[in-house]
Write a protein that holds these residues in place. Structure first.
Motif, mmCIF file in Angstrom:
data_model
loop_
_atom_site.group_PDB
_atom_site.id
_atom_site.type_symbol
_atom_site.label_atom_id
_atom_site.label_comp_id
_atom_site.label_asym_id
_atom_site.label_seq_id
_atom_site.Cartn_x
_atom_site.Cartn_y
_atom_site.Cartn_z
ATOM 1 N N LEU A 151 -0.354 -5.115 16.669
ATOM 2 C CA LEU A 151 1.088 -5.333 16.757
ATOM 3 C C LEU A 151 1.435 -6.728 17.240
ATOM 4 C CD1 LEU A 151 2.166 -1.929 18.356
ATOM 5 C CD2 LEU A 151 2.494 -2.626 15.978
ATOM 6 N N THR A 152 0.488 -7.433 17.814
ATOM 7 C CA THR A 152 0.761 -8.774 18.352
ATOM 8 C C THR A 152 0.621 -9.861 17.290
ATOM 9 O OG1 THR A 152 -1.552 -9.202 19.002
ATOM 10 C CG2 THR A 152 -0.144 -8.009 20.578
ATOM 11 N N LEU A 153 0.124 -9.513 16.110
ATOM 12 C CA LEU A 153 -0.166 -10.513 15.086
ATOM 13 C C LEU A 153 0.979 -10.616 14.087
ATOM 14 C CD1 LEU A 153 -3.924 -9.669 14.352
ATOM 15 C CD2 LEU A 153 -2.994 -11.360 15.956
ATOM 16 N N ASP A 154 1.350 -11.848 13.720
ATOM 17 C CA ASP A 154 2.432 -12.008 12.752
ATOM 18 C C ASP A 154 1.917 -12.105 11.320
ATOM 19 O OD1 ASP A 154 1.405 -14.560 12.720
ATOM 20 O OD2 ASP A 154 3.163 -15.517 13.610
ATOM 21 N N ASN A 155 0.609 -11.829 11.115
ATOM 22 C CA ASN A 155 0.090 -11.722 9.750
ATOM 23 C C ASN A 155 -0.388 -10.304 9.444
ATOM 24 O OD1 ASN A 155 -2.135 -11.846 11.438
ATOM 25 N ND2 ASN A 155 -3.352 -13.163 10.101
ATOM 26 N N VAL A 156 0.059 -9.343 10.256
ATOM 27 C CA VAL A 156 -0.253 -7.928 10.015
ATOM 28 C C VAL A 156 1.057 -7.140 9.996
ATOM 29 C CG1 VAL A 156 -1.427 -5.861 10.844
ATOM 30 C CG2 VAL A 156 -2.522 -8.101 11.090
ATOM 31 N N ILE A 157 1.351 -6.524 8.865
ATOM 32 C CA ILE A 157 2.540 -5.695 8.693
ATOM 33 C C ILE A 157 2.114 -4.246 8.842
ATOM 34 C CG2 ILE A 157 4.360 -4.986 7.096
ATOM 35 C CD1 ILE A 157 3.905 -7.747 5.703
ATOM 36 N N ILE A 158 2.803 -3.478 9.683
ATOM 37 C CA ILE A 158 2.474 -2.066 9.872
ATOM 38 C C ILE A 158 3.725 -1.222 9.644
ATOM 39 C CG2 ILE A 158 1.516 -0.321 11.416
ATOM 40 C CD1 ILE A 158 0.124 -2.502 12.972
ATOM 41 N N TYR A 159 3.597 -0.251 8.743
ATOM 42 C CA TYR A 159 4.650 0.743 8.524
ATOM 43 C C TYR A 159 4.253 2.050 9.225
ATOM 44 C CZ TYR A 159 6.200 -2.062 4.431
ATOM 45 O OH TYR A 159 6.647 -3.045 3.587
ATOM 46 N N PRO A 160 5.216 2.916 9.545
ATOM 47 C CA PRO A 160 4.919 4.185 10.219
ATOM 48 C C PRO A 160 4.524 5.301 9.253
ATOM 49 C CG PRO A 160 7.273 3.913 10.062
ATOM 50 C CD PRO A 160 6.674 2.651 9.506
ATOM 51 N N HIS A 161 3.580 5.002 8.372
ATOM 52 C CA HIS A 161 3.036 5.951 7.388
ATOM 53 C C HIS A 161 4.160 6.593 6.572
ATOM 54 C CE1 HIS A 161 -0.920 8.338 6.710
ATOM 55 N NE2 HIS A 161 -0.284 8.107 5.560
ATOM 56 N N ILE A 162 4.923 5.719 5.894
ATOM 57 C CA ILE A 162 6.098 6.185 5.146
ATOM 58 C C ILE A 162 5.876 6.152 3.631
ATOM 59 C CG2 ILE A 162 7.814 5.711 6.907
ATOM 60 C CD1 ILE A 162 7.236 3.230 4.102
ATOM 61 N N GLY A 163 4.657 5.844 3.200
ATOM 62 C CA GLY A 163 4.405 5.692 1.769
ATOM 63 C C GLY A 163 4.808 6.897 0.945
ATOM 64 N N GLY A 164 4.533 8.091 1.457
ATOM 65 C CA GLY A 164 4.851 9.302 0.712
ATOM 66 C C GLY A 164 6.156 9.934 1.111
ATOM 67 N N ASN A 165 6.999 9.223 1.854
ATOM 68 C CA ASN A 165 8.197 9.831 2.420
ATOM 69 C C ASN A 165 9.490 9.401 1.747
ATOM 70 O OD1 ASN A 165 6.160 9.828 4.971
ATOM 71 N ND2 ASN A 165 7.524 11.577 5.011
ATOM 72 N N SER A 166 9.431 9.089 0.482
ATOM 73 C CA SER A 166 10.677 8.855 -0.241
ATOM 74 C C SER A 166 11.353 10.192 -0.523
ATOM 75 C CB SER A 166 10.387 8.128 -1.565
ATOM 76 O OG SER A 166 9.630 8.957 -2.433
ATOM 77 N N VAL A 167 12.630 10.139 -0.807
ATOM 78 C CA VAL A 167 13.389 11.359 -1.104
ATOM 79 C C VAL A 167 12.791 12.068 -2.311
ATOM 80 C CG1 VAL A 167 15.621 12.232 -1.880
ATOM 81 C CG2 VAL A 167 15.516 10.504 -0.074
ATOM 82 N N GLU A 168 12.462 11.291 -3.339
ATOM 83 C CA GLU A 168 11.925 11.903 -4.561
ATOM 84 C C GLU A 168 10.592 12.584 -4.304
ATOM 85 O OE1 GLU A 168 14.594 8.465 -5.629
ATOM 86 O OE2 GLU A 168 12.956 8.794 -4.215
ATOM 87 N N ALA A 169 9.729 11.935 -3.522
ATOM 88 C CA ALA A 169 8.425 12.515 -3.208
ATOM 89 C C ALA A 169 8.583 13.805 -2.402
ATOM 90 C CB ALA A 169 7.569 11.517 -2.445
ATOM 91 N N ALA A 170 9.512 13.804 -1.456
ATOM 92 C CA ALA A 170 9.729 14.995 -0.638
ATOM 93 C C ALA A 170 10.201 16.170 -1.490
ATOM 94 C CB ALA A 170 10.740 14.700 0.467
ATOM 95 N N HIS A 171 11.088 15.914 -2.438
ATOM 96 C CA HIS A 171 11.555 16.979 -3.329
ATOM 97 C C HIS A 171 10.386 17.559 -4.123
ATOM 98 C CE1 HIS A 171 15.898 16.979 -2.811
ATOM 99 N NE2 HIS A 171 15.877 15.653 -2.775
ATOM 100 N N ARG A 172 9.567 16.678 -4.690
ATOM 101 C CA ARG A 172 8.439 17.167 -5.494
ATOM 102 C C ARG A 172 7.431 17.925 -4.638
ATOM 103 N NH1 ARG A 172 9.187 12.051 -8.300
ATOM 104 N NH2 ARG A 172 7.734 11.039 -6.867
ATOM 105 N N ALA A 173 7.095 17.377 -3.473
ATOM 106 C CA ALA A 173 6.085 18.019 -2.621
ATOM 107 C C ALA A 173 6.555 19.395 -2.155
ATOM 108 C CB ALA A 173 5.768 17.129 -1.423
ATOM 109 N N SER A 174 7.818 19.510 -1.806
ATOM 110 C CA SER A 174 8.341 20.804 -1.369
ATOM 111 C C SER A 174 8.264 21.830 -2.494
ATOM 112 C CB SER A 174 9.791 20.659 -0.896
ATOM 113 O OG SER A 174 9.862 19.896 0.284
#
Length: 342
Positions: free
Chosen positions: A272-295
Motif C-alpha cells: 500500500l505504500t508504493l505508488d506503482n502498485v494498484i490494489i482493488y478490493p477484489h471487485i473483478g467479479g462484482n459488476s451488476v451483470e455478473a451478480a445477476h448471472r451468478a445468482s
C-alpha cells in the motif's frame, strides 16, 4: 418435499425468484462470518446453501447432516472445502462463466491504469500539472506483449480483448490443447517465456499446490524492468513480500492487483505504500451483470440437483499434479504488432 436453502449473503432477485417459484424456502443468514454460517447450519439444518464470500470449513459442513448441495456464487471456490463436502456426500456447484467477462475487463482496466501510471498522476497533477503531463512515464498497450498464465474462461476473454487492442498475446496453460486457445494467441509451453518476454504478465489460475506463490523472487527476476504484473485471480499465487521488493527496487515496473493474500487488506501491508502498485478490493467479479448471472446460475444448479438432473457446473476434485497436460504449440499466422504499425 421442497428444500430449505440458506443464503448467508443476499443474492439477486432472479435467482431467489427461481427458487421460490420452485417452492423452496429461503433462509436469510445471520451474518457473513464462518461462525455465523455454522450457527445457521445448526439451527436451521438447510438442505442447500448459496455462498458468496464466506469461507466454508469442514466444521460447517459436518455440523448439518441434512446438507445436500452447496453452490458457490461465482467462479473461484478455494474458500470452500470441496473435499469435506465430497467426504460427506454434499454436491458442490459453481458458476464459472457468470463473472468471466467482468473479471477479464478488470484485468484490462488494471493494464490501462498501470500503463498510464495513474497513481503517480493522481498524486502529482494538481500540485504540478506539467510534471504530470510531460514527465511521468506513460505507455500504450498497442504493440506490447501480454503473457497470460491460465487460459480458461477468464484468460481466454482477456486474450481476445488484448488482441482487439493490437497486443501480441502469449498464453500458457498446460491443461489445455493448443487448438482450444483463442485464435490469434501464441500457445507456449515454457512458462519462463511468459515471464521473460511479456510487457504484462496476467495471472488467471486457481489456487492450487502448483500455483501457490508461483510469482516469487525468482520468477519476478525473469521479467523485464519495464513489465507489470497483473493478478485478478488469487492472492495466494503471489509472494507479496517478493513482489513488494521487486516493485520497490525497480526489478519490475509495478503491479495491478485485484486479489491479495489476506482480504480485507491489512492497513500495514507494505504494498500500500508504493505508488506503482494498484490494489482493488477484489471487485473483478462484482459488476451488476455478473451478480445477476451468478445468482441465477447458482439457483439453477440447486434446482437441477433437486430435480435429480445432472448439474451444469459441478465442482470436481482435480489433482493438478496428475491431471493430463499437453505439449503441442501454436503460432499465429499474423506478424507481431510493432511500435510503428498503424
Amino acid at each position: 418435499m421442497a428444500w430449505k436453502i440458506l443464503l448467508p449473503q443476499e443474492i439477486m432477485e432472479e435467482g431467489a425468484q427461481l427458487l421460490k417459484d420452485a417452492g423452496h424456502t429461503l433462509i436469510r443468514g445471520r451474518g457473513f462470518e464462518t461462525a455465523d454460517v455454522l450457527a445457521d447450519m445448526k439451527e436451521y439444518k438447510p438442505d442447500a446453501m448459496i455462498v458468496r464470500i464466506t469461507p466454508i470449513t469442514r466444521e460447517v459442513i459436518e455440523a448439518n447432516p441434512n446438507l445436500k448441495v452447496i453452490a458457490r456464487h461465482g467462479a473461484g471456490f478455494d474458500a470452500l472445502d470441496v473435499k469435506a463436502c465430497h467426504d460427506n456426500g454434499v454436491q458442490t456447484l459453481y458458476a464459472p462463466v457468470a463473472n468471466s467477462t467482468s473479471v477479464a475487463e478488470t484485468a484490462i482496466m488494471l493494464m490501462f491504469e498501470c500503463s498510464r501510471n495513474v497513481l503517480k498522476l493522481r498524486k502529482t497533477w494538481v500540485q504540478d500539472y506539467y510534471k504530470a503531463k510531460l514527465k511521468i512515464h506513460k505507455t500504450t498497450l498497442n504493440g506490447k506483449t501480454l503473457g497470460i498464465i491460465g487460459c480458461g474462461n477468464i484468460g481466454s476473454r482477456v486474450a481476445k480483448r488484448a488482441l482487439g487492442l493490437e497486443m501480441n498475446v502469449l498464453a500458457y496453460d498446460p491443461y489445455k490443447r493448443a487448438a482450444e486457445f483463442p485464435e490469434g494467441v501464441e500457445v507456449v509451453r515454457d512458462l519462463n517465456r511468459i515471464f521473460k518476454e511479456s510487457d504484462y504478465v496476467s495471472v488467471h489460475t486457481p489456487n492450487t499446490p502448483l500455483t501457490r506463490q508461483m510469482i516469487n523472487k525468482e520468477t519476478l527476476a525473469m521479467m523485464k524492468s519495464s513489465a507489470f504484473l497483473i493478478n485478478t485471480a488469487r492472492g495466494a499465487c503471489v509472494n507479496e513480500m517478493d513482489l513488494y521488493q521487486a516493485c520497490k527496487n525497480g526489478i519490475i515496473a509495478g503491479a495491478g492487483l485485484d486479489a491479495i493474500a489476506h482480504e480485507p487488506v491489512d492497513p500495514n501491508n507494505p504494498l500500500l505504500t508504493l505508488d506503482n502498485v494498484i490494489i482493488y478490493p477484489h471487485i473483478g467479479g462484482n459488476s451488476v451483470e455478473a451478480a445477476h448471472r451468478a445468482s441465477y446460475f447458482s439457483a439453477m444448479g440447486i434446482e437441477e440437483v433437486y430435480e435429480g438432473k445432472e448439474p451444469t457446473w459441478p465442482i470436481h476434485d482435480i489433482d493438478y499434479t496428475t491431471a493430463p497436460t499437453y505439449t503441442d504449440v501454436r503460432v499465429p499466422d499474423k506478424k507481431p504488432v510493432g511500435m510503428f504499425d498503424f
